[in-house]
Design an enzyme around this catalytic site. Structure first.
Site, PDB file in Angstrom:
ATOM      1  N   HIS A   1       0.834  -1.210   0.000  1.00  0.00           N
ATOM      2  CA  HIS A   1       0.000   0.000   0.000  1.00  0.00           C
ATOM      3  C   HIS A   1       0.867   1.259   0.000  1.00  0.00           C
ATOM      4  CE1 HIS A   1      -3.259   2.790   1.101  1.00  0.00           C
ATOM      5  NE2 HIS A   1      -2.370   3.313   1.941  1.00  0.00           N
ATOM      6  N   GLU A   2       1.867   1.299   0.866  1.00  0.00           N
ATOM      7  CA  GLU A   2       2.741   2.474   0.926  1.00  0.00           C
ATOM      8  C   GLU A   2       3.548   2.620  -0.362  1.00  0.00           C
ATOM      9  OE1 GLU A   2       2.335   4.678   3.064  1.00  0.00           O
ATOM     10  OE2 GLU A   2       1.068   3.501   4.408  1.00  0.00           O
TER      11      GLU A   2
ATOM     12  N   HIS B   1       1.761   4.570  -2.925  1.00  0.00           N
ATOM     13  CA  HIS B   1       1.921   6.032  -2.879  1.00  0.00           C
ATOM     14  C   HIS B   1       3.166   6.464  -3.650  1.00  0.00           C
ATOM     15  CE1 HIS B   1      -1.420   6.723  -0.290  1.00  0.00           C
ATOM     16  NE2 HIS B   1      -0.915   6.076   0.738  1.00  0.00           N
TER      17      HIS B   1
ATOM     18  N   HIS C   1       3.282   8.944  -6.882  1.00  0.00           N
ATOM     19  CA  HIS C   1       4.189  10.085  -7.000  1.00  0.00           C
ATOM     20  C   HIS C   1       4.967  10.024  -8.312  1.00  0.00           C
ATOM     21  CE1 HIS C   1       7.747  12.555  -5.229  1.00  0.00           C
ATOM     22  NE2 HIS C   1       6.884  13.340  -5.837  1.00  0.00           N
TER      23      HIS C   1
END
Length: 230
Positions: free
Chosen positions: A103-104, A107, A111
């Site tokens: 999940h991280e 991100h 980006h």
């Protein structure tokens, strides 16, 4: 006295239910994470290894994966291109660890791909910090002193914080959907394991939904109080 009663009624009707939902969501995410922290991934991949694999799969070479203290303190730092994974995630080979790490990493992929809502959320961070810390107090002070200008400034500032909470929702849901898709496409986990990851990420998503609802209802409460005064 009438204003105070109205104040209490709005709080009880609008805000208290969302606070209870937030408490339930926090319990749910911790219990779900703890449950799947006991389930090992069949291929023995750790959270850090899963993050590195997903970064490599998406040709992202400028992001560093590192360990950070605490539990559920995982986050992606777009300013420094660092993916920080908590100790229960970084080195653990569990379904929960792989899910949170993926999940991280989602991100970081957002980006790298220039995902609009992520950029907007980053822009709103200072507005949210000011709005959430000062806005409600200015609004309360305006109500207490019958100073409409102060009340309105407080509402405007807090509205900025609410906007941050709302834009956070698509950012978090999109990161989770990216994570699940990549884990499936690269056969990192099998179907049963992916269902466990989905439960972990869905529980985490509920905390964001609850926070957004609490912020929205608090803003509506202040607006209704402002109109009541008029």
């Amino acid at each position: 006295m009438g204003s105070l009663i109205g104040f209490d009624i709005y709080y009880i009707i609008l805000v208290v239910p969302t606070i209870l939902l937030s408490l339930w969501a926090q319990y749910k995410v911790k219990s779900t994470f703890n449950k799947y922290s006991q389930v090992r991934s069949k291929n023995g991949i750790s959270g850090a290894q899963a993050a590195q694999l997903l970064l490599q799969t998406n040709n992202i070479s400028n992001v560093t994966v590192e360990s950070v203290a605490g539990s559920l303190t995982d986050h992606y730092d777009p300013g420094n291109h660092k993916l920080r994974l908590s100790q229960p995630v970084y080195g653990q080979t569990t379904i929960a660890a792989v899910g949170v790490a993926a999940h991280e990493t989602g991100h970081a992929i957002q980006h790298a791909r220039g995902y609009g809502p992520l950029g907007l959320r980053s822009t709103l961070v200072p507005v949210a910090n000011i709005g959430s810390s000062i806005g409600p107090w200015l609004a309360i002070a305006g109500l207490a002193m019958s100073f409409d200008f102060l009340l309105n400034i407080g509402i405007i500032l807090f509205a900025g914080a609410v906007a941050f909470y709302l834009i956070t929702l698509p950012v978090e849901f999109n990161a989770s959907s990216r994570a699940l898709a990549i884990l499936a496409q690269n056969n990192v986990l099998d179907a049963e394991e992916l269902r466990g990851v989905k439960k972990v990420l869905s529980a985490a998503a509920m905390t964001y939904v609850a926070s957004a609802l609490t912020a929205v209802m608090s803003l509506i409460r202040f607006i209704l109080l402002s109109r009541r005064r008029r």
